[in-house]
Design a protein around this motif. Structure first.
Motif, PDB file in Angstrom:
ATOM      1  N   SER A  76      -0.301  -3.425  -5.515  1.00  0.00           N
ATOM      2  CA  SER A  76      -1.212  -4.454  -5.005  1.00  0.00           C
ATOM      3  C   SER A  76      -0.685  -5.831  -5.373  1.00  0.00           C
ATOM      4  O   SER A  76       0.072  -6.000  -6.327  1.00  0.00           O
ATOM      5  CB  SER A  76      -2.620  -4.269  -5.578  1.00  0.00           C
ATOM      6  OG  SER A  76      -2.609  -4.432  -6.993  1.00  0.00           O
ATOM      7  N   TYR A 126      -6.243  -6.586   4.574  1.00  0.00           N
ATOM      8  CA  TYR A 126      -6.181  -6.844   3.133  1.00  0.00           C
ATOM      9  C   TYR A 126      -6.630  -5.639   2.295  1.00  0.00           C
ATOM     10  O   TYR A 126      -6.835  -5.767   1.085  1.00  0.00           O
ATOM     11  CB  TYR A 126      -7.051  -8.048   2.778  1.00  0.00           C
ATOM     12  CG  TYR A 126      -6.474  -9.365   3.243  1.00  0.00           C
ATOM     13  CD1 TYR A 126      -5.398  -9.936   2.575  1.00  0.00           C
ATOM     14  CD2 TYR A 126      -6.993 -10.023   4.358  1.00  0.00           C
ATOM     15  CE1 TYR A 126      -4.862 -11.149   2.993  1.00  0.00           C
ATOM     16  CE2 TYR A 126      -6.458 -11.222   4.791  1.00  0.00           C
ATOM     17  CZ  TYR A 126      -5.389 -11.777   4.099  1.00  0.00           C
ATOM     18  OH  TYR A 126      -4.851 -12.972   4.528  1.00  0.00           O
ATOM     19  N   SER A 127      -6.760  -4.499   2.911  1.00  0.00           N
ATOM     20  CA  SER A 127      -7.213  -3.306   2.193  1.00  0.00           C
ATOM     21  C   SER A 127      -6.390  -3.039   0.945  1.00  0.00           C
ATOM     22  O   SER A 127      -5.150  -3.079   0.968  1.00  0.00           O
ATOM     23  CB  SER A 127      -7.136  -2.092   3.118  1.00  0.00           C
ATOM     24  OG  SER A 127      -7.454  -0.906   2.432  1.00  0.00           O
ATOM     25  N   ALA A 128      -7.079  -2.805  -0.183  1.00  0.00           N
ATOM     26  CA  ALA A 128      -6.466  -2.479  -1.486  1.00  0.00           C
ATOM     27  C   ALA A 128      -5.716  -3.650  -2.101  1.00  0.00           C
ATOM     28  O   ALA A 128      -5.029  -3.482  -3.104  1.00  0.00           O
ATOM     29  CB  ALA A 128      -5.547  -1.261  -1.373  1.00  0.00           C
ATOM     30  N   GLU A 131     -14.874  -7.190  -0.884  1.00  0.00           N
ATOM     31  CA  GLU A 131     -14.206  -6.173  -1.699  1.00  0.00           C
ATOM     32  C   GLU A 131     -12.873  -6.662  -2.236  1.00  0.00           C
ATOM     33  O   GLU A 131     -12.346  -6.125  -3.204  1.00  0.00           O
ATOM     34  CB  GLU A 131     -13.986  -4.894  -0.866  1.00  0.00           C
ATOM     35  CG  GLU A 131     -15.261  -4.244  -0.369  1.00  0.00           C
ATOM     36  CD  GLU A 131     -16.132  -3.769  -1.519  1.00  0.00           C
ATOM     37  OE1 GLU A 131     -15.577  -3.229  -2.485  1.00  0.00           O
ATOM     38  OE2 GLU A 131     -17.364  -3.949  -1.444  1.00  0.00           O
ATOM     39  N   ASN A 132     -12.315  -7.685  -1.600  1.00  0.00           N
ATOM     40  CA  ASN A 132     -10.978  -8.164  -1.958  1.00  0.00           C
ATOM     41  C   ASN A 132     -10.995  -9.460  -2.754  1.00  0.00           C
ATOM     42  O   ASN A 132     -10.027  -9.769  -3.462  1.00  0.00           O
ATOM     43  CB  ASN A 132     -10.153  -8.393  -0.686  1.00  0.00           C
ATOM     44  CG  ASN A 132     -10.176  -7.216   0.250  1.00  0.00           C
ATOM     45  OD1 ASN A 132     -11.024  -7.160   1.146  1.00  0.00           O
ATOM     46  ND2 ASN A 132      -9.273  -6.257   0.049  1.00  0.00           N
ATOM     47  N   ARG A 155       0.829  -1.211   0.000  1.00  0.00           N
ATOM     48  CA  ARG A 155       0.000   0.000   0.000  1.00  0.00           C
ATOM     49  C   ARG A 155       0.865   1.263   0.000  1.00  0.00           C
ATOM     50  O   ARG A 155       0.578   2.225  -0.726  1.00  0.00           O
ATOM     51  CB  ARG A 155      -0.948  -0.005   1.205  1.00  0.00           C
ATOM     52  CG  ARG A 155      -2.177  -0.882   1.018  1.00  0.00           C
ATOM     53  CD  ARG A 155      -3.188  -0.652   2.119  1.00  0.00           C
ATOM     54  NE  ARG A 155      -2.698  -1.084   3.425  1.00  0.00           N
ATOM     55  CZ  ARG A 155      -2.833  -2.324   3.901  1.00  0.00           C
ATOM     56  NH1 ARG A 155      -3.445  -3.241   3.179  1.00  0.00           N
ATOM     57  NH2 ARG A 155      -2.371  -2.632   5.101  1.00  0.00           N
ATOM     58  N   GLN A 205     -10.495  -7.077   7.201  1.00  0.00           N
ATOM     59  CA  GLN A 205     -10.655  -6.279   5.990  1.00  0.00           C
ATOM     60  C   GLN A 205      -9.596  -5.185   5.907  1.00  0.00           C
ATOM     61  O   GLN A 205      -9.098  -4.869   4.828  1.00  0.00           O
ATOM     62  CB  GLN A 205     -12.061  -5.682   5.942  1.00  0.00           C
ATOM     63  CG  GLN A 205     -13.151  -6.723   5.743  1.00  0.00           C
ATOM     64  CD  GLN A 205     -14.552  -6.143   5.888  1.00  0.00           C
ATOM     65  OE1 GLN A 205     -14.731  -5.036   6.414  1.00  0.00           O
ATOM     66  NE2 GLN A 205     -15.561  -6.900   5.444  1.00  0.00           N
ATOM     67  N   SER A 206      -9.224  -4.634   7.031  1.00  0.00           N
ATOM     68  CA  SER A 206      -8.181  -3.620   7.069  1.00  0.00           C
ATOM     69  C   SER A 206      -6.831  -4.203   6.655  1.00  0.00           C
ATOM     70  O   SER A 206      -6.056  -3.554   5.940  1.00  0.00           O
ATOM     71  CB  SER A 206      -8.082  -3.017   8.473  1.00  0.00           C
ATOM     72  OG  SER A 206      -7.026  -2.088   8.555  1.00  0.00           O
TER      73      SER A 206
END
Length: 374
Positions: A212, A238-240, A276-277, A207, A235-236
């Motif tokens: 990514s 694996y963000s982005a 989202e991921n 990040r 989720q944080s």
């Protein structure tokens, strides 16, 4: 301008080989130049392509018993070996054509290669003279490519009885061969060990670099994390980034009776907790999967995600620096592809930053994980 001379007497040196199981690595300090611009990346790329082509050509002089002995195997699948060899030659020709586009800027390792016969001819003659600027690199590179070729041919010799990333079973399986020149995709396997887990460190590093990668996770690992922390925390982490599945646990999916359930349970969990991921990709542990699984994967909307460039950082045979240098050498050889690191080895925290530094001015690109396997 530095000139690389051609000599023809080199067949005997090809016979000095590593024992089966040795992993190829190359000390990049033997190469006298930094990859400080795209032209110098091409120079190094042409050199590695020609060296690998040289050892590949020499291997074709071995008959089946001699090749089996060389690979440390009692029986080998010559049909598979020949198919893989043909694909390797096609990739080498395409890559050399890309790499020679900068020959008007630096003619090192530039020879007349227009088609497959001319590539094979140049490979047969290729040698670095004793007074060359690159002489310190030549023998270590030859040894690297000889060992690396053995790795590939050994996998080909066992395929499809022992499946691996060396070949595909169909179009539902993807590796990095179709990617554009100079583009690479970072992927991270979970492997069998529970600790150390460097996912948080790697994802944060990416990040910060505005990059990514695709993390292939085990269902049981994600389930265990959710007993210790919240979904928001996961989720944080694996963000982005992208998240695919490697099955419920790290074991061969070629002979496991419950392999389909392993894949389905993992997909359901990741889709529900990391929507989202999630990307619809399955990476078979150690590349092992069934040859008759196309119907299942298509029904699940999944692709099998293989790789081209293996850091070999999971077996404990290579140090972090050796894994990193192996990856860089293979990036120069293949010029594009899917890189496979093990996120549960501490070496990734050394190898990844080193790789970014070495290639920062080389003109390569890092593929976004959302489009990497498309």
């Amino acid at each position: 301008m530095r000139i690389v001379f051609l000599l023809s007497a080199w067949l005997l040196s090809f016979g000095v080989m590593a024992a089966p199981g040795d992993m190829a690595t190359l000390d990049r300090s033997t190469w006298p130049e930094q990859l400080s611009n795209p032209t110098l990346f091409d120079v190094a790329s042409r050199a590695e392509i020609l060296m690998f082509a040289r050892v590949l050509l020499a291997s074709e002089s071995l008959d089946e018993p001699a090749l089996a002995q060389r690979l440390g195997l009692r029986t080998i699948n010559m049909e598979s070996i020949n198919r893989v060899r043909q694909r390797l030659w096609q990739r080498l020709l395409a890559n050399y054509n890309f790499a020679q586009q900068s020959c008007d800027q630096d003619a090192s390792f530039c020879f007349l290669v227009e088609d497959m016969p001319s590539l094979r001819e140049q490979a047969g003659k290729f040698q670095v003279s004793e007074d060359s600027y690159y002489i310190r690199w030549a023998e270590p590179s030859r040894l690297f490519h000889s060992q690396y070729l053995d790795e590939q041919l050994r996998k080909a010799a066992l395929f499809p009885q022992t499946s691996s990333e060396i070949d595909r079973f169909g179009d539902y399986e993807r590796n990095g061969e179709a990617m554009h020149d100079r583009l690479f995709l970072l992927t991270f396997d979970s492997a069998a060990n529970a600790l150390p887990d460097n996912t948080a460190w790697v994802s944060e590093f990416l990040r910060k670099a505005n990059m990514s990668g695709t993390f292939f996770v085990l269902g049981k690992d994600i389930q265990a994390r959710l007993t210790e922390r919240s979904v928001a925390s996961l989720q944080s982490t694996y963000s982005a980034q992208c998240v695919g599945v490697q099955g419920w646990e790290f074991r061969s999916h070629s002979h496991w009776q419950d392999w389909q359930d392993s894949v389905r349970r993992s997909v359901e969990l990741i889709k529900s907790k990391l929507p989202e991921n999630y990307v619809p990709l399955f990476r078979p542990p150690d590349g092992q999967r069934r040859s008759d699984a196309e119907g299942f994967f298509k029904a699940q909307g999944l692709q099998v995600a293989l790789w081209d460039i293996d850091a070999q950082d999971g077996a404990g045979k290579l140090k972090a620096s050796q894994s990193a240098q192996r990856v860089l050498t293979l990036m120069l050889l293949w010029r594009h592809g899917v890189i496979d690191f093990n996120v549960k080895q501490d070496g990734v925290k050394t190898a990844l930053p080193w790789l970014m530094t070495q290639t920062s001015q080389s003109g390569i690109g890092w593929e976004d994980c959302q489009s990497g396997f498309r």
